[in-house]
Write a protein that holds these residues in place. Structure first.
Motif, short mmCIF file in Angstrom:
data_model
loop_
_atom_site.label_atom_id
_atom_site.label_comp_id
_atom_site.label_asym_id
_atom_site.label_seq_id
_atom_site.Cartn_x
_atom_site.Cartn_y
_atom_site.Cartn_z
N TYR A 148 0.83 -1.20 0.00
CA TYR A 148 0.00 0.00 0.00
C TYR A 148 0.87 1.26 0.00
O TYR A 148 0.87 2.02 -0.95
CB TYR A 148 -0.91 -0.09 1.22
CG TYR A 148 -1.78 1.09 1.50
CD1 TYR A 148 -2.48 1.73 0.49
CD2 TYR A 148 -1.93 1.55 2.82
CE1 TYR A 148 -3.30 2.80 0.77
CE2 TYR A 148 -2.75 2.62 3.10
CZ TYR A 148 -3.42 3.25 2.08
OH TYR A 148 -4.22 4.30 2.35
N LYS A 158 -2.37 -3.93 2.76
CA LYS A 158 -3.78 -4.18 3.00
C LYS A 158 -4.00 -5.69 2.90
O LYS A 158 -3.39 -6.34 2.05
CB LYS A 158 -4.65 -3.49 1.96
CG LYS A 158 -4.64 -1.99 2.07
CD LYS A 158 -5.48 -1.39 0.95
CE LYS A 158 -5.51 0.12 1.11
NZ LYS A 158 -6.34 0.74 0.06
N ASP A 162 -9.62 -8.42 2.99
CA ASP A 162 -10.40 -7.28 3.45
C ASP A 162 -9.55 -6.03 3.22
O ASP A 162 -8.68 -5.70 4.00
CB ASP A 162 -10.72 -7.46 4.94
CG ASP A 162 -11.39 -6.23 5.52
OD1 ASP A 162 -11.75 -5.32 4.73
OD2 ASP A 162 -11.55 -6.17 6.75
N ARG A 163 -9.84 -5.35 2.13
CA ARG A 163 -8.94 -4.25 1.71
C ARG A 163 -9.02 -3.02 2.62
O ARG A 163 -8.25 -2.09 2.48
CB ARG A 163 -9.25 -3.85 0.27
CG ARG A 163 -9.37 -5.07 -0.61
CD ARG A 163 -8.37 -5.11 -1.70
NE ARG A 163 -8.26 -6.49 -2.15
CZ ARG A 163 -8.32 -6.88 -3.40
NH1 ARG A 163 -8.46 -5.99 -4.35
NH2 ARG A 163 -8.20 -8.15 -3.72
N SER A 164 -9.99 -3.02 3.52
CA SER A 164 -10.04 -1.88 4.43
C SER A 164 -9.14 -2.14 5.65
O SER A 164 -8.96 -1.28 6.49
CB SER A 164 -11.47 -1.63 4.89
OG SER A 164 -11.91 -2.75 5.61
N ASN A 165 -8.61 -3.33 5.70
CA ASN A 165 -7.79 -3.72 6.85
C ASN A 165 -6.31 -3.46 6.54
O ASN A 165 -5.71 -4.13 5.71
CB ASN A 165 -8.03 -5.20 7.15
CG ASN A 165 -7.39 -5.63 8.44
OD1 ASN A 165 -6.71 -4.85 9.11
ND2 ASN A 165 -7.60 -6.88 8.81
N ILE A 166 -5.76 -2.43 7.19
CA ILE A 166 -4.37 -2.06 6.92
C ILE A 166 -3.45 -2.69 7.96
O ILE A 166 -3.72 -2.63 9.16
CB ILE A 166 -4.22 -0.53 6.91
CG1 ILE A 166 -4.98 0.00 5.69
CG2 ILE A 166 -2.75 -0.11 6.87
CD1 ILE A 166 -5.18 1.47 5.67
#
Lengths: 454, 326
Positions: A148, A158, A162-166
């Motif tokens: 990212y 990411k 779950d692409r919102s999970n950094i």
């Protein structure tokens, strides 16, 4: 009419100009970057590969796979070559000496994939789950991470699932490899779960300058998840449950606790007080064992309910929620009873007629194959503390029942007729048909016994 | 006129030179075209699968090769060779010995994909393997096999024998019409009901199916027949059929006894037992005959299509299991 005369020479010049200018190329896309996309991708892959290998002691991550139901898992990675990686973790069964493979490739973007099995895959094993609700899903983990951005020395990825999970890769140190995972496990196994020998009340207290909010704290160890719900009735946030990841000094949480923009996410353990404390900018969260009852318990109106007799839960069901100390007390009592009374054994314990002024404790015990019963009359006094919690005190009516079984049963009579009495708490029903009541000794919060009414 | 010629020459020159941008010289590819380094496992797979049989064995994780919604993981590197050695000995070597060296080269999936863990469905059932269009076979649980344990190895090998049956069928058809006619009414998409496996097998066996899954359709039935034959030697296979027969009869007896009143006398019990046995025996024999009829088509298929004796194949395949686990 004037004749329009065409000058051949001028026409040819115009034509030549037209031809020369016709191929002016002004349609090329403007090159925003120095290189073509293919070159840039290759460069990014090479960059990531070399930066992953450049950290002398590798990297560490704390990966919250799904912080709505699960906690965080810490991993150490050492990328020892272009294709091999060593791992350690505070989760699963790591083998730090055996390398597995990894690769950096172009997926939906540049991604890091752990391509053969290592401990991180235990988060994504359909057959390795914390409880039945997670069958087929493991711990909902990913072992593919999308590159990212960098943030100082850290690299952010990411989760591919779950692409919102950094997920933040930070540089690990030599000492991390020596003891980080062992220390995390020690914290996770020995300090974060409720100490069975301490007060049965363990609450999270959220303090700001203007107010204090009290929360129930219940920790699910296999999931590493804490259910945190408000006891204070007018709490702004009634549910601040979070996933939890152990650290050597406490734990970090996700999602963070957010009080008007002030965020708390790191709790530190205080050995002297057995408290976990998080503090930031005037906001403080404390997880502690309560020695005073400074909150209101769910109430049960002993003596004024439709059912006015109660039975000790553990004398009927093996599954119960009694505190460790009380369970130990009962084990000792049963042994003492049998020993003092030639092998007779305790079968049931009741308190009858709670709606009268003179209830009685009833003991049923087995002698040979016959059950006998003995009653021990008591008086019952109910008072309320300042917050309205009910306290019941039983006092044995003298002269007491002097039947020989008293000798073995005496510890229980003493327990139930203790001077301080018991807080009465309505508990979640352990069986479907009767109300479950908890009695917590006022002078000893480690003693919680369960009863059901009938 | 002369002037005009000059102008025409200028125009001509202008036209031919107008759109002549300089060609870029071809340079090296922007992409990384280096041959990836092969580790020991890669080299082994190349030597025993890819070069001789044109079969690619993929053990490294590749997103998109399996269902993304599942929670699956790749195998442990060290376990790849032992497991693939089993595959080679029990499947490739067996067919190569009887069908000739080119047998597997000509008819084979082009890819074997390995998944280390279980493919567990949220309902608790699990998938052991599948084949897609004859092109690839996915093998699950490769990390979990004890390569020295006969029953675990047999269980694992079943998947390959089953999927390979489909691939053979896709190359050369078997007599589907005749096969389908043996137990035409037994096929059902609800083969997985009831939930209890033993009950499912009882139903399937009594209707002339070798396994519960065989009831899905004739192609699965064929594959299940072949799989069973190639993972049980002649004696074990006969024993399996004998057990099916005995189970059908004992189930009938159990059912008859259950209907008796609790006050039944020993004579009544004996009579009910005997009655049920007499009725169930021909039913059981019929079920076995149906299975044998399917077996005959499988044997015939191998003889006619590949000139392979099914029973020689059975002996070799089961001997090779024993050899592989040594």
């Amino acid at each position: 009419m004037r004749k329009f005369k065409i000058n051949t020479c001028k026409l040819i010049v115009a034509f030549v100009l037209l031809i020369f200018s016709s191929c002016e190329d002004n349609n090329d896309p403007e090159l925003l970057f120095e290189d073509t996309p293919a070159v840039r991708i290759e460069k990014r892959i090479a960059e990531l590969k070399s930066s992953l290998q450049s950290s002398e002691n590798g990297w560490k991550i704390t990966y919250f796979t799904d912080d709505t139901e699960l906690g965080g898992f810490t991993f150490l990675f050492d990328f020892i070559s272009d294709s091999e990686v060593l791992m350690d973790s505070d989760f699963g069964t790591p083998d730090v000496n055996t390398a597995s493979l990894y690769d950096i490739t172009l997926g939906s973007t540049i991604k890091l994939t752990f391509t053969t099995k290592n401990v991180i895959h235990e988060l994504s094993d359909s057959d390795n789950y914390p409880d039945e609700e997670f069958v087929g899903q493991g711990y909902r983990g990913s072992f593919e991470f999308l590159y990212y951005q960098t943030d100082g020395d850290d690299i952010l990825f990411k989760s591919n699932r779950d692409r919102s999970n950094i997920i933040r890769f930070s540089k690990a140190t030599e000492s991390d490899w020596m003891n980080l995972t062992a220390n995390n496990k020690d914290m996770l196994n020995n300090y974060i779960p409720k100490d069975p020998l301490k007060s049965v009340f363990r609450n999270l207290i959220l303090e700001t300058e203007s107010n204090t909010t009290l929360y129930n704290f219940s920790f699910n160890a296999p999931r590493r998840y804490a259910t945190v719900t408000a006891i204070t009735t007018d709490a702004i946030e009634s549910d601040i449950s979070f996933g939890l990841a152990p650290t050597p000094t406490g734990f970090i949480i996700s999602p963070e606790i957010d009080v008007d923009g002030v965020k708390l996410n790191e709790f530190n353990y205080d050995t002297d007080t057995s408290e976990f404390v998080a503090e930031n900018n005037g906001v403080k969260a404390i997880l502690r064992y309560e020695s005073d009852l400074n909150f209101v318990l769910p109430s049960y109106d002993l003596g004024n309910e439709p059912n006015n007799s109660i039975r000790l839960y553990s004398t009927r069901f093996s599954l119960n929620d009694d505190s460790e100390s009380f369970t130990q007390f009962m084990d000792d009592l049963r042994a003492f009873f049998s020993e003092s009374l030639g092998g007779r054994s305790i079968q049931r314990i009741y308190v009858y007629n709670l709606d009268s002024d003179e209830p009685f404790i009833q003991l049923r015990y087995l002698s040979g194959s016959t059950t006998y019963r003995q009653n021990f009359p008591v008086t019952k006094t109910i008072t309320e503390d300042a917050l309205g919690n009910r306290i019941v005190v039983f006092t044995e009516i003298q002269p007491g029942n002097t039947h020989f079984s008293r000798r073995g049963f005496l510890p229980f009579i003493e327990y139930l007729t203790r001077e301080s009495g018991f807080y009465i708490q309505r508990r979640g029903n352990l069986n479907a048909n009767q109300k479950t009541i908890g009695l917590i000794a006022v002078d000893d919060f480690t003693l919680l016994s369960h009863w059901y009414d009938f | 006129m002369k002037k005009a010629n000059i102008f025409i020459a200028v125009i001509f020159f202008a036209i031919i030179s107008a759109c002549n941008p300089e060609e870029n010289k071809l340079t090296e590819s922007n992409l990384d075209t280096d041959t990836p380094e092969l580790n020991v496992t890669d080299s082994w797979l190349r030597e025993y699968f890819t070069i001789p049989y044109n079969i690619e064995v993929n053990y490294k994780w590749h997103e998109g090769r399996v269902d993304l919604d599942r929670y699956l993981s790749p195998p442990t590197l060290e376990k790849v060779i032992p497991v693939m050695d089993i595959v080679k000995q029990v499947w490739i070597d067996t067919y190569s010995e009887l069908g000739g060296e080119n047998f597997i080269k000509e008819i084979a999936p082009r890819e074997l994909l390995l998944v280390g863990g279980k493919n567990l469905n949220p309902s608790g059932t699990r998938t052991l393997g599948f084949a897609e269009g004859g092109k690839n076979i996915v093998l699950f649980e490769t990390d979990l096999i004890n390569v020295k344990d006969k029953s675990e190895v047999t269980m694992f090998v079943k998947t390959i024998q089953h999927e390979y049956a489909h691939i053979l069928n896709q190359q050369i058809r078997y007599d589907e019409e005749a096969f389908k006619e043996i137990t035409p009414s037994g096929y059902t998409s609800q083969w997985y009901n009831p939930a209890d496996e033993e009950e499912r097998f009882d139903i399937a066996n009594s209707q002339g199916f070798i396994t519960d899954y065989a009831r899905l359709n004739e192609n699965e039935d064929f594959a299940e027949m072949l799989e069973t034959i190639l993972t049980n030697n002649a004696e074990e296979y006969q024993e399996l059929l004998d057990n099916i027969k005995a189970k059908i009869i004992s189930n009938a007896v159990d059912a008859a006894l259950e209907n008796l009143p609790t006050t039944a006398t020993q004579d009544e019990i004996d009579a009910a037992t005997q009655g049920a046995t007499v009725t169930a025996t021909p039913e059981a024999e019929n079920a076995i005959a149906l299975i044998k009829a399917k077996e005959a088509i499988v044997a015939d298929y191998f003889k006619k299509s590949f000139n392979i004796d099914l029973y020689e194949l059975q002996k070799l395949a089961t001997d090779n299991i024993l050899k592989a686990i040594q």
